[in-house]
Design a protein around this motif. Structure first.
Motif, PDB file in Angstrom:
ATOM      1  N   MET A 239     -37.931-130.579  14.503  1.00  0.00           N
ATOM      2  CA  MET A 239     -36.502-130.799  14.253  1.00  0.00           C
ATOM      3  C   MET A 239     -36.141-132.226  14.596  1.00  0.00           C
ATOM      4  SD  MET A 239     -34.670-127.400  15.673  1.00  0.00           S
ATOM      5  CE  MET A 239     -35.917-127.014  16.809  1.00  0.00           C
ATOM      6  N   ARG A 240     -35.043-132.670  14.023  1.00  0.00           N
ATOM      7  CA  ARG A 240     -34.507-133.980  14.356  1.00  0.00           C
ATOM      8  C   ARG A 240     -33.027-133.792  14.705  1.00  0.00           C
ATOM      9  NH1 ARG A 240     -38.555-134.291  10.907  1.00  0.00           N
ATOM     10  NH2 ARG A 240     -39.972-136.042  11.102  1.00  0.00           N
ATOM     11  N   VAL A 241     -32.634-134.379  15.805  1.00  0.00           N
ATOM     12  CA  VAL A 241     -31.258-134.157  16.292  1.00  0.00           C
ATOM     13  C   VAL A 241     -30.573-135.502  16.447  1.00  0.00           C
ATOM     14  CG1 VAL A 241     -29.874-133.164  18.124  1.00  0.00           C
ATOM     15  CG2 VAL A 241     -32.052-132.124  17.518  1.00  0.00           C
ATOM     16  N   ASP A 242     -29.394-135.576  15.911  1.00  0.00           N
ATOM     17  CA  ASP A 242     -28.642-136.819  15.949  1.00  0.00           C
ATOM     18  C   ASP A 242     -27.228-136.473  16.406  1.00  0.00           C
ATOM     19  OD1 ASP A 242     -27.828-139.327  15.567  1.00  0.00           O
ATOM     20  OD2 ASP A 242     -27.702-139.235  13.370  1.00  0.00           O
ATOM     21  N   SER A 243     -26.834-137.100  17.450  1.00  0.00           N
ATOM     22  CA  SER A 243     -25.518-136.776  17.981  1.00  0.00           C
ATOM     23  C   SER A 243     -24.758-138.078  18.173  1.00  0.00           C
ATOM     24  CB  SER A 243     -25.710-136.028  19.305  1.00  0.00           C
ATOM     25  OG  SER A 243     -24.488-135.697  19.838  1.00  0.00           O
ATOM     26  N   PRO A 244     -24.020-138.515  17.144  1.00  0.00           N
ATOM     27  CA  PRO A 244     -23.492-139.879  17.146  1.00  0.00           C
ATOM     28  C   PRO A 244     -22.461-140.169  18.248  1.00  0.00           C
ATOM     29  CG  PRO A 244     -22.743-138.652  15.222  1.00  0.00           C
ATOM     30  CD  PRO A 244     -23.694-137.771  15.940  1.00  0.00           C
ATOM     31  N   ARG A 245     -21.640-139.193  18.565  1.00  0.00           N
ATOM     32  CA  ARG A 245     -20.531-139.523  19.461  1.00  0.00           C
ATOM     33  C   ARG A 245     -20.731-139.047  20.889  1.00  0.00           C
ATOM     34  NH1 ARG A 245     -17.597-138.124  14.792  1.00  0.00           N
ATOM     35  NH2 ARG A 245     -17.193-136.051  15.593  1.00  0.00           N
ATOM     36  N   SER A 246     -21.681-138.202  21.134  1.00  0.00           N
ATOM     37  CA  SER A 246     -21.855-137.669  22.489  1.00  0.00           C
ATOM     38  C   SER A 246     -23.340-137.541  22.779  1.00  0.00           C
ATOM     39  CB  SER A 246     -21.183-136.303  22.566  1.00  0.00           C
ATOM     40  OG  SER A 246     -21.703-135.481  21.558  1.00  0.00           O
ATOM     41  N   PRO A 247     -23.687-137.317  24.036  1.00  0.00           N
ATOM     42  CA  PRO A 247     -25.118-137.094  24.306  1.00  0.00           C
ATOM     43  C   PRO A 247     -25.577-135.850  23.564  1.00  0.00           C
ATOM     44  CG  PRO A 247     -23.834-137.169  26.350  1.00  0.00           C
ATOM     45  CD  PRO A 247     -22.852-137.223  25.238  1.00  0.00           C
ATOM     46  N   PRO A 248     -26.841-135.795  23.181  1.00  0.00           N
ATOM     47  CA  PRO A 248     -27.285-134.638  22.399  1.00  0.00           C
ATOM     48  C   PRO A 248     -27.324-133.386  23.268  1.00  0.00           C
ATOM     49  CG  PRO A 248     -29.145-135.942  23.083  1.00  0.00           C
ATOM     50  CD  PRO A 248     -27.937-136.679  23.558  1.00  0.00           C
ATOM     51  N   PRO A 249     -27.261-132.217  22.670  1.00  0.00           N
ATOM     52  CA  PRO A 249     -27.381-131.002  23.471  1.00  0.00           C
ATOM     53  C   PRO A 249     -28.771-130.976  24.126  1.00  0.00           C
ATOM     54  CG  PRO A 249     -27.570-130.514  21.125  1.00  0.00           C
ATOM     55  CD  PRO A 249     -27.161-131.937  21.232  1.00  0.00           C
ATOM     56  N   ALA A 250     -28.818-130.587  25.398  1.00  0.00           N
ATOM     57  CA  ALA A 250     -30.099-130.617  26.110  1.00  0.00           C
ATOM     58  C   ALA A 250     -31.024-129.520  25.616  1.00  0.00           C
ATOM     59  CB  ALA A 250     -29.873-130.469  27.600  1.00  0.00           C
ATOM     60  N   LEU A 251     -30.426-128.383  25.226  1.00  0.00           N
ATOM     61  CA  LEU A 251     -31.241-127.244  24.816  1.00  0.00           C
ATOM     62  C   LEU A 251     -30.737-126.715  23.489  1.00  0.00           C
ATOM     63  CD1 LEU A 251     -31.271-125.440  28.266  1.00  0.00           C
ATOM     64  CD2 LEU A 251     -33.214-126.590  27.225  1.00  0.00           C
ATOM     65  N   LEU A 252     -31.681-126.355  22.640  1.00  0.00           N
ATOM     66  CA  LEU A 252     -31.323-125.721  21.383  1.00  0.00           C
ATOM     67  C   LEU A 252     -31.886-124.312  21.423  1.00  0.00           C
ATOM     68  CD1 LEU A 252     -32.245-128.586  18.878  1.00  0.00           C
ATOM     69  CD2 LEU A 252     -29.968-127.930  19.654  1.00  0.00           C
ATOM     70  N   ARG A 253     -30.985-123.339  21.335  1.00  0.00           N
ATOM     71  CA  ARG A 253     -31.428-121.961  21.517  1.00  0.00           C
ATOM     72  C   ARG A 253     -31.688-121.308  20.174  1.00  0.00           C
ATOM     73  NH1 ARG A 253     -27.992-117.258  22.952  1.00  0.00           N
ATOM     74  NH2 ARG A 253     -26.329-118.730  23.345  1.00  0.00           N
ATOM     75  N   GLU A 254     -32.787-120.607  20.111  1.00  0.00           N
ATOM     76  CA  GLU A 254     -33.081-119.849  18.898  1.00  0.00           C
ATOM     77  C   GLU A 254     -32.695-118.388  19.060  1.00  0.00           C
ATOM     78  OE1 GLU A 254     -36.630-121.871  16.310  1.00  0.00           O
ATOM     79  OE2 GLU A 254     -37.237-120.507  17.909  1.00  0.00           O
ATOM     80  N   ALA A 255     -33.039-117.841  20.231  1.00  0.00           N
ATOM     81  CA  ALA A 255     -32.750-116.430  20.435  1.00  0.00           C
ATOM     82  C   ALA A 255     -32.621-116.163  21.929  1.00  0.00           C
ATOM     83  CB  ALA A 255     -33.866-115.561  19.860  1.00  0.00           C
ATOM     84  N   SER A 256     -31.959-115.050  22.267  1.00  0.00           N
ATOM     85  CA  SER A 256     -31.945-114.650  23.670  1.00  0.00           C
ATOM     86  C   SER A 256     -32.269-113.157  23.755  1.00  0.00           C
ATOM     87  CB  SER A 256     -30.587-114.965  24.311  1.00  0.00           C
ATOM     88  OG  SER A 256     -29.544-114.498  23.514  1.00  0.00           O
TER      89      SER A 256
END
Lengths: 698, 314
Positions: A239-256
């Protein structure tokens, strides 16, 4: 083994017909049959052949990639269908070159190397025409829709190919009867094979898909808790994550998941429901809510249009997501179907406001076997009756102070894996930390869940955004505080650098290639309609390069039909007077066959009394001509003059013996001076004499 | 050459001597002596009773040379040909006892009756001109010349020579039946004992050496070399041929053609010599496809067709 005329062309046309590719079939037919008309041949050497074979190999890999990329495992049939085009450069090289076969070393790099190093003598060569023919038939079988037409064509072509090689000892009728019998038998076997294939294919495909292309199951996740050894994941960028205005999310959750049982986390009854998009079909509201939202641009690949999205906690809305269907379960897992190969969507999220189902009894359950362990630990840490925030802080501190991260697990001595982790080793990877945290929280009376997904931690200077690799896969705890679920990651922060250390030294190169692939896929997806048409255009530069290479190669004129090689032009003894005799006799219809030596010819003429008894003299003269022609030391000037006089004398004598033939003696060129005076010029129109004149170079 | 060379004299003497025994086989005798002069081995192929063995014996006895004959049988072992090392109790050493191959003229009668292993032992000795027994090398005599015979019709209890081994024979030819008149003469000749018994050596070892030295000075033009190469090359692409002749065939053709030129009193090779020798020197090295073989195509026919179609330098 010779290939009957036009058989190859007919086979390629048959292939084109069966695959619905008339244009390609016609092109192939022109190439393979054009060789009969084209008068020149390329003089290619081994290196040229190797290059062309490499080109074919590149085309083959490209085809596999394209087919797999587009049709996944079903691309096997597409690959098979287009194989003749892949082999075409190599076959054309054989047909249009002076060679009649392709060396095995051209086809196999291992043999090429073995020969180069002298470990193997010449491995031999193979004539590609029949293998190509067989390949065309095989490919046609992959493209065919109508079996009976295919079989009829196949039979016709096979009979055509075998007709020339049949044994002449048996009558064609008998041969035909045997052929019909075998073809009928073949039809029976073929239908049997087809039925078997129809039965086996779904099973095999299902098995392959299950084993090789499994996506994460939102209902169940198997941890490696309890297993020993070294756990390593690949560096592949997912994946590629781009968060222009804020720090990127630390964790990306797929399922719980909610229920734990010996190494397996289960989601339980988390039903999926289909969500509706906006009118454009690209924006999906997961949860009603108002901003302010953080925004993250996430791109990820979908396999066959399906996938589980990895989202930041508290995602409310997904924009620019062109999928046909989106489903979400009550635990926050989101799946999409019927999307493009690459999706780039915008996630609007509020980390403090989650959308997951509220906690219930299940989120407080401890597995029976672990209950005592965690209850004791809660007591030991003095967590009972404390505020949730304090418990969370204590648990975090506990793991931070007493535990370390490792990817290598040793065998637990008699203890259960979790007990061994908590009491003995105090070392583990994220699954241990997350599972232990969840269970510890539950033992302390705080609802918790187990979450899986990815950690966002690596910024790529090349791509100028965050990249998420497979080895960034992570698990952590979800804890409910004041009705809101939040992430609690107790795995020591050192885990990411530790994992990164295990990365391959080739990683920068892989990353660059992955980036190119990403850009390419992005372009391809954005172009939409061009998707199926771009590949031939991509092959065009390759063909142009090949043509340029071949143009710069020496071309050789094709030899005359048959096995007769071209010999260098005669240079020695071209002015021998003997040729006058031959020309003269030719004018009298006594033509020497090209394969017969002068001596044999003259002897035979003498034996058949066609030289008026003058053959003895000629046979006496001939050795001098032979010496002039075939002795590298040649004939001196005096001997030549003497020889010339003898030839003239013979011709004069012969002409007087056969006065009616004298008109054929050519004046000025071949006759004696006396004869020239006697005879008017008539032989200017005699082609035989002209031929000799040219040959004599006068 | 204006006057008769020594080589030509030697040839004439040999020819006359052999022809006292063999009637009506001028071509075969000429080819045999040519191969002998060129240092190549000969395979005589014909039905029984045509004089193969007699021809071989006649040549061998015409030369002051050591002669051995091996009758090939299925139970013949390589050591029966090459020799064997035997432990000598007196000297406490292994002593090598040379086999019949250590001779100058060797007649290998009915070579296709022995097992392939035994055939290979002889054929390797022919190729290498040396024998390796128990790791020691033993060189063969400089004059070493093998005349092998085989019966092409019999298949029972025979082992056809492998194609690769055929390549080791310089020439293969057959004798064929003689004319009725000549056959009558043969009967008359043998009325009082076999003429073979009356034959006496007429050529010394030194004269054979001279023959071979003079052969090397026979000139071959580039054009004719190319013609030979073209003939041999054409066998490789001829229809119905699985494996064509090797460059060894070209070498043999040129060398035997030199011998023929010498016999004809010439110091250069003519296209007639090439054509004369092409079939016996090339045909047996050609491997025809099974299909073509069934249809009756043989190496001889392939070479014949090539000679007819390939333009000869004239």
């Amino acid at each position: 083994m010779r290939v009957p005329p036009l058989l190859l062309g007919a086979t390629t046309l048959f292939w084109g017909w069966q695959c619905g590719a008339w244009l390609a079939g016609g092109l192939l037919a022109v190439v393979v049959e054009g060789v009969r008309i084209v008068p020149w041949r390329w003089e290619l050497d081994d290196r040229d052949f190797n290059r062309i074979a490499d080109l074919s190999a590149v085309l083959f890999l490209g085809l596999i990639y394209y087919q797999y990329d587009t049709y996944a495992v079903h691309g096997i049939f597409g690959t098979l269908r287009w194989l003749p085009l892949v082999l075409l450069p190599l076959l054309a090289a054989q047909l249009y070159s002076t060679r009649e076969a392709i060396r095995y070393s051209t086809l196999f790099i291992s043999i090429r190397r073995a020969e180069a190093r002298g470990r193997m003598a010449d491995a031999g060569a193979i004539d590609l025409r029949y293998p190509f023919l067989a390949l065309c038939l095989l490919s046609a079988s992959a493209g065919t829709a109508d079996r009976s037409r295919f079989y009829a064509g196949l039979c016709l072509l096979v009979v055509w190919a075998l007709w020339g090689a049949r044994s002449r000892r048996y009558s064609p009728v008998l041969w035909g009867a045997v052929m019909v019998l075998s073809l009928a038998g073949g039809m029976g076997i073929q239908s049997g094979i087809l039925k078997t294939r129809a039965a086996l294919e779904p099973i095999v495909l299902e098995w392959l898909q299950e084993r090789l292309w499994q996506m994460r199951d939102p209902y169940r996740t198997q941890t490696v808790i309890g297993e020993i050894g070294d756990f390593k994941s690949s560096d592949r960028i997912l994946m590629r994550v781009d968060s222009p205005r804020s720090p990127p999310p630390a964790l990306l959750r797929e399922a719980s998941y909610r229920t734990y049982s010996t190494g397996v986390w289960l989601a339980g009854s988390a039903q999926f429901s289909t969500l509706n998009s906006d009118i454009e079909g690209t924006t999906w509201a997961l949860q009603k809510g108002v901003g302010p939202f953080h925004v993250a641009n996430i791109s990820q690949r979908l396999r066959r249009g399906k996938g589980l999205l990895a989202l930041p906690g508290g995602t409310h809305r997904l924009a620019e997501l062109p999928v046909e269907e989106l489903k979400q379960n009550t635990l926050g897992a989101v799946t999409v179907t019927n999307g493009p190969d690459l999706i780039e969507y915008v996630a609007h999220y509020r980390p403090d406001k989650t959308v997951d189902r509220a906690a219930d009894e299940t989120d407080l359950q401890l597995p029976g076997r672990q209950r005592a362990l965690f209850t004791e630990l809660v007591d030991e840490l003095g967590l009972r009756g404390l505020e949730a925030e304090v418990v969370i802080a204590r648990i975090s501190a506990y793991f931070k102070q007493h535990f370390s991260y490792t990817l290598v697990q040793r065998k637990s001595q008699g203890l259960r894996p979790l007990a061994y982790f908590l009491q003995e080793s105090r070392r583990g990877h994220c699954e241990y930390f997350a599972t232990a945290t969840v269970l510890l929280l539950r033992a302390a009376g705080i609802p918790a869940r187990y979450a899986t997904g990815y950690s966002v931690q690596e910024y790529s200077n090349l791509e100028e955004r965050f990249v998420v690799r497979r080895r960034h896969a992570h698990s952590w705890a979800l804890v409910e505080v004041n009705g809101q679920w939040r992430d609690l990651d107790t795995t020591p922060a050192v885990w990411a650098p530790l994992e990164a250390e295990a990365a391959s030294s080739w990683e920068p190169l892989y990353d660059f290639l992955a980036w190119l692939r990403y850009r390419f896929t992005r372009w391809r997806v954005s172009e939409g309609g061009l998707e199926t048409r771009w590949l031939p255009w991509l092959a065009l530069p390759l063909f142009l390069f090949l043509l340029w290479r071949l143009r710069s190669t020496r071309r050789q004129k094709r030899a005359e039909e048959g096995p007769l090689p071209q010999r260098p032009a005669q240079t020695v003894g071209v002015s021998s007077d003997y040729y006058q005799i031959e020309a003269y006799l030719r004018a009298n219809d006594l033509v020497r066959p090209s394969g017969e030596t002068p001596q044999n010819w003259l002897r035979q003429l003498g034996e058949s009394h066609r030289l008026e008894g003058m053959d003895e003299v000629l046979l006496d003269i001939l050795p001098t001509h032979y010496r002039w022609r075939f002795d590298p030391q040649g004939l001196d000037a005096r001997a030549r003059q003497k020889f010339s006089r003898r030839v003239q004398a013979w011709m004069t004598q012969y002409a007087t013996k056969r006065p009616y033939d004298a008109k054929h003696i050519c004046t000025g060129k071949y006759g004696s001076r006396a004869m020239q005076e006697q005879l008017p010029s008539k032989c200017e129109s005699d082609p035989g004499i002209h031929g000799t004149k040219e040959r004599n170079g006068r | 050459m204006d006057s008769e060379s020594q080589a030509q004299v030697v040839y004439q003497r040999l020819l006359a001597n052999v022809e006292r025994v063999i009637r009506g086989q001028d071509r075969a005798v000429r080819l045999l002596i040519a191969a002998f002069a060129a240092g190549g081995h000969v395979l005589l192929e014909d039905v029984p009773g045509t004089g193969k063995t007699t021809l071989a014996k006649a040549l061998a006895r015409s030369i002051h040379a050591e002669f051995q004959r091996i009758q090939f049988t299925p139970d013949l072992l390589p050591s029966d040909i090459l020799g064997v090392s035997i432990f000598d109790q007196g000297s406490q050493k292994f002593c090598f006892h040379p086999g019949p191959v250590f001779t100058e003229v060797l007649l290998a009668d009915e070579i296709n009756r022995a097992s392939p292993r035994t055939q290979s032992a002889l054929l390797e000795a022919m190729g290498e001109r040396q024998v390796s027994v128990d790791g020691a090398r033993h060189g063969l005599k400089p004059l070493f010349f093998v005349i092998a015979t085989q019966n092409p019709l019999e298949f029972q209890g025979t082992f056809p020579l492998p194609e690769s081994q055929m390549d080791r024979f310089a020439l293969r030819f057959s004798l064929g039946y003689v004319s009725p008149g000549e056959e009558v003469e043969i009967l008359s000749d043998q009325a009082h004992g076999h003429p073979l018994e009356r034959i006496v050596p007429c050529v010394s070892e030194g004269e054979v050496a001279t023959l071979r030295t003079e052969l090397e000075s026979v000139r071959v033009s580039e054009e004719l070399k190319r013609y030979v190469v073209d003939i041999v090359g054409a066998t490789r692409s001829a229809e119905g041929v699985r494996v064509g002749a090797s460059p060894r065939a070209s070498l043999t053709v040129v060398r035997v053609a030199q011998a023929l030129a010498l016999f004809d009193g010439l110091d250069f090779v003519t296209p007639d010599h090439i054509q004369e020798i092409a079939e016996p020197a090339i045909a047996h090295r050609i491997l025809v496809e099974d299909q073509a073989g069934f249809s009756g195509l043989g190496g001889e026919q392939v070479v014949k067709e090539i000679l007819e179609t390939l333009p000869v330098p004239a």
